[in-house]
Scaffold this motif. Structure first.
Motif, PDB file in Angstrom:
ATOM      1  N   ASP A 103      -6.227   5.991  -3.406  1.00  0.00           N
ATOM      2  CA  ASP A 103      -7.397   5.169  -2.612  1.00  0.00           C
ATOM      3  C   ASP A 103      -8.067   4.007  -3.393  1.00  0.00           C
ATOM      4  OD1 ASP A 103      -6.639   6.614  -0.302  1.00  0.00           O
ATOM      5  OD2 ASP A 103      -8.446   7.580  -0.528  1.00  0.00           O
ATOM      6  N   GLN A 161      -7.718  -0.239  -3.609  1.00  0.00           N
ATOM      7  CA  GLN A 161      -9.265  -0.801  -2.571  1.00  0.00           C
ATOM      8  C   GLN A 161      -9.068  -2.149  -4.255  1.00  0.00           C
ATOM      9  OE1 GLN A 161     -11.433  -0.392  -0.775  1.00  0.00           O
ATOM     10  NE2 GLN A 161     -11.822  -2.597  -1.320  1.00  0.00           N
ATOM     11  N   ASP A 164      -9.727  -5.970  -3.987  1.00  0.00           N
ATOM     12  CA  ASP A 164     -10.709  -6.239  -4.117  1.00  0.00           C
ATOM     13  C   ASP A 164     -10.040  -8.084  -4.923  1.00  0.00           C
ATOM     14  OD1 ASP A 164     -12.183  -4.694  -2.636  1.00  0.00           O
ATOM     15  OD2 ASP A 164     -13.148  -3.383  -4.126  1.00  0.00           O
ATOM     16  N   GLN A 223       1.323  -0.974  -0.016  1.00  0.00           N
ATOM     17  CA  GLN A 223       0.052  -0.211  -0.322  1.00  0.00           C
ATOM     18  C   GLN A 223       1.117   1.090  -0.189  1.00  0.00           C
ATOM     19  OE1 GLN A 223      -0.631  -2.789   1.816  1.00  0.00           O
ATOM     20  NE2 GLN A 223      -2.906  -2.249   2.726  1.00  0.00           N
TER      21      GLN A 223
END
Length: 155
Positions: A46, A50, A54, A24
């Protein structure tokens, strides 16, 4: 930003870092120049993170190389690519080690495809990636990147 390979791959969009804590942080750091140049908004970073949460490590296109990206509506203001080169690899979710992170931001499909062509010219052979990973000098790195793009475009 211009359409020429060199315009996309300039020194202000290139960072050499020894290591990061996690994937990240790698994505956030890789995207920082795009954020500073107002090519993307924070929401885009972001969204890129994500997407990995996902969908997994689909952004690892070839060994040692990841290309985080998100949909334009997630916060793209212009077209651009930033590059983060790590000395020590960062591990992604499924344990793959990555040294090179190319953060891609595009406003629409046609720009997306053009930038993808440039990126693939840089990473389409393991030998090319290895050469880039061994460079310690930003100017030499960018010269080689632009050489790869030029060679591809001349074929």
């Amino acid at each position: 930003m211009g359409e020429i390979g060199g315009a996309y791959f300039s020194e202000r969009f290139l960072q050499f870092v020894s290591e990061v804590d996690d994937w990240q942080e790698a994505i956030r750091l890789a995207a920082q120049p795009l954020l500073e140049e107002k090519i993307i908004e924070n929401s885009y970073i972001d969204a890129m993170i994500q997407n990995v949460l996902d969908m997994g490590d689909y952004i690892i296109l070839v060994p040692k190389v990841a290309m985080p990206h998100a949909r334009p509506e997630a916060g793209t203001l212009d077209n651009g690519v930033s590059i983060l080169k790590l000395e020590k690899p960062v591990q992604f979710k499924q344990g793959e080690e990555v040294f090179l992170i190319l953060c891609l931001a595009t406003k629409d499909n046609s720009h997306h495809l053009r930038l993808l062509q440039k990126v693939s010219a840089i990473i389409d052979e393991e030998e090319k990636v290895e050469k880039l990973l061994h460079l310690r000098n930003k100017t030499a790195f960018l010269t080689l990147v632009n050489q790869y793009i030029q060679e591809e475009e001349e074929e």
